[in-house]
Design a protein around this motif. Structure first.
Motif, short mmCIF file in Angstrom:
data_model
loop_
_atom_site.label_atom_id
_atom_site.label_comp_id
_atom_site.label_asym_id
_atom_site.label_seq_id
_atom_site.Cartn_x
_atom_site.Cartn_y
_atom_site.Cartn_z
N THR A 1 17.53 -15.21 -6.70
CA THR A 1 18.96 -15.23 -6.96
C THR A 1 19.70 -15.41 -5.65
OG1 THR A 1 20.87 -13.98 -7.76
CG2 THR A 1 19.04 -12.71 -6.87
N ASN A 2 20.76 -16.23 -5.64
CA ASN A 2 21.54 -16.42 -4.41
C ASN A 2 22.81 -15.59 -4.40
OD1 ASN A 2 23.17 -17.77 -6.24
ND2 ASN A 2 23.55 -19.51 -4.89
N GLY A 3 22.99 -14.70 -5.36
CA GLY A 3 24.15 -13.82 -5.35
C GLY A 3 25.47 -14.52 -5.55
N GLY A 4 25.48 -15.71 -6.18
CA GLY A 4 26.73 -16.42 -6.45
C GLY A 4 27.38 -17.02 -5.22
N ALA A 5 26.61 -17.37 -4.18
CA ALA A 5 27.18 -17.93 -2.96
C ALA A 5 27.81 -19.29 -3.25
CB ALA A 5 26.11 -18.06 -1.89
N LYS A 6 28.96 -19.57 -2.61
CA LYS A 6 29.68 -20.83 -2.80
C LYS A 6 30.11 -21.37 -1.45
CE LYS A 6 32.60 -21.35 -6.16
NZ LYS A 6 31.84 -22.09 -7.18
N ASP B 1 28.88 -24.27 -5.93
CA ASP B 1 27.85 -23.27 -5.72
C ASP B 1 26.81 -23.85 -4.78
OD1 ASP B 1 29.05 -21.66 -7.66
OD2 ASP B 1 27.89 -22.60 -9.27
N LEU B 2 26.15 -22.98 -4.03
CA LEU B 2 25.08 -23.42 -3.16
C LEU B 2 23.76 -23.49 -3.93
CD1 LEU B 2 25.99 -21.46 0.05
CD2 LEU B 2 25.81 -23.93 -0.13
#
Length: 448
Positions: free
Chosen positions: A312-317, A332-333
């Motif tokens: 999971t990327n934690g919702g990084a943008k 999103d990334l």
């Protein structure tokens, strides 16, 4: 009959448990991945509204290290030391968007780590005579590939070009790791470091001012050669002898991190073309694995395995905007959602309980769903599975006759897919590379 004191039996003094000696100099090398996080803005000459803003920038790719240092064992369970290391990174992050409909073009090479060095100290606790858990801190200087930004009004009008020279940033480093000594002169380690590089300001030839806040995350596995017995002769390990059986079935689970460096190209409704390379994300990931090993010679082990990764990327943008020009991009990334690998490995027993190995296999990887807004064209990219070859290596050690721990690095080269278009997209293709680092505990089933 009386006995003199001299005739009494003498009880032997109990021997102290032998303890391995960590007081030594060492040199070594490692590999893994780096990823950068931060934000930037460009202010015009004389002040005023920002010309350009970027928040959430992330670049990620392969990293290499060389290091040297010394340790001093100040107590039976405590080791302190100093070190210096040098890091190289393959990070190169670029993005571009061109709209003939709006008459605008924006392209950029983002700040990314080129190379750097760290000097510092570490302190650790010996959980066994051969296994050191440690924390570290130090001072770092990193050479950063700086901005190269081009904004153009295609039909004429306001435009600017910024080509900033590379800069050297400095800050502090903190981290933690684990090191296992295979023998008196050889050890293996896995390590994470966070490098805070602070705020850097540069002025381009036209007088516009760049301000960038940047941090680096460095993850490595490595090997060290330790010289002689700097503090005196090493004694035998007090660890009980193990009699592991490498032949058999095992199951395991682990945790670590992933970084993905994608290459993406596409077009929106025929009026906006974009291209991005290296603008990837990092995530915390887990692994479940099952496999079979067979010891085919006194020093050699071969095996087959299957595994599932999840992350999971934690919702990084990431968001970018050109002030006053109506240019705004957000997305999103890219990050790993889940994946699978089937493959094999071959390893060499540097000790009866310790295996150093190489692996190879075939993988399928599904990325997190990506939502975006490019110059007012919102949408969500479809979820697809990418396939490619995986290569890597690591080391594994038994702690009991049935439980082992391993540190492992893998790189997966994902083939490109061109069937990703959706919503306003006319076309979209993507591929890339995934770097994976894991620590895994495995249970080896009893041999029938």
């Amino acid at each position: 009959m009386q006995s003199s004191a001299a005739d009494l039996p003498v009880k032997a003094r109990p021997l102290a448990a032998p303890v391995a000696n960590w007081t030594q100099f060492y040199i070594g090398a490692g590999l893994g991945f780096d990823f950068a996080t931060g934000r930037s803005n460009l202010t015009p000459v004389g002040g005023g509204p920002d010309l350009f803003n970027l928040d959430g920038l992330q670049g990620a790719d392969l990293g290499l290290s060389a290091f040297a240092g010394f340790d001093v064992q100040v107590a039976p369970r405590v080791v302190v030391g100093g070190f210096v290391d040098y890091d190289w990174s393959r990070q190169r992050t670029t993005a571009s968007a061109t709209s003939t409909f709006f008459g605008q073009s924006l392209s950029a090479a983002l700040p990314s780590l080129d190379q750097g060095w760290t000097i510092g100290g570490r302190a650790g606790f010996l959980v066994t005579p051969d296994i050191l858990l440690y924390g570290l801190a130090g001072y770092s200087e990193m050479r950063i590939n700086n901005w190269n930004l081009n904004y153009l009004i295609l039909g004429g009008g306001p435009s600017f070009t910024v080509q900033e020279s590379a800069l050297t940033s400095h800050g502090y480093t903190v981290g933690a790791g684990a090191e296992y000594r295979l023998a008196n002169n050889v050890s293996l380690r896995s390590e994470y470091r966070y490098v805070a590089l602070g705020r850097n300001t540069t002025v381009d030839p036209l007088g516009a001012v760049w301000t960038t806040d940047l941090s680096e995350h460095v993850v490595r596995i490595g090997a060290a050669y330790r010289f002689g017995q700097f503090g005196g002769p090493a004694t035998a390990s007090a660890t009980p002898a193990l009699t592991p059986t490498w032949t058999g079935v095992y199951v395991g689970a682990g945790i670590g991190g992933d970084v993905i460096t994608p290459h993406v190209a596409g077009s929106f409704a025929g009026v906006l073309d974009f291209n991005a390379s290296g603008l990837g994300g990092a995530d915390v990931g887990g692994t479940f694995t099952i496999g079979y090993d067979r010891q085919i010679a006194p020093r050699w082990v071969v095996g087959a395995f299957g595994l599932i990764d999840a992350g999971t990327n934690g919702g990084a943008k990431v968001t970018a905007s050109a002030g006053g020009a109506g240019v705004a991009i957000s997305s999103d990334l890219a990050a790993v959602k889940w994946g699978w690998t089937v493959g094999g490995r071959v390893g060499y027993l540097v000790a009866p309980e310790t295996l150093v190995y190489l692996l190879g296999g075939y993988s399928g990887t599904t990325a997190q769903s990506i939502s975006y807004d490019f110059l007012g064209f919102p949408g969500t990219a479809p979820t697809r599975e990418y396939h490619g070859a995986t290569f890597g290596g690591g080391f594994e050690r038994f702690f009991t006759d049935s439980i082992s721990a391993r540190a492992e690095y893998r790189v997966t080269h994902l083939g490109a897919r061109d069937d990703l278009a959706s919503d306003f997209m006319t076309s979209l293709s993507a591929g890339g590379t995934v770097h994976t680092l894991r620590g895994v505990l495995a249970y080896h089933l009893p041999t029938p």
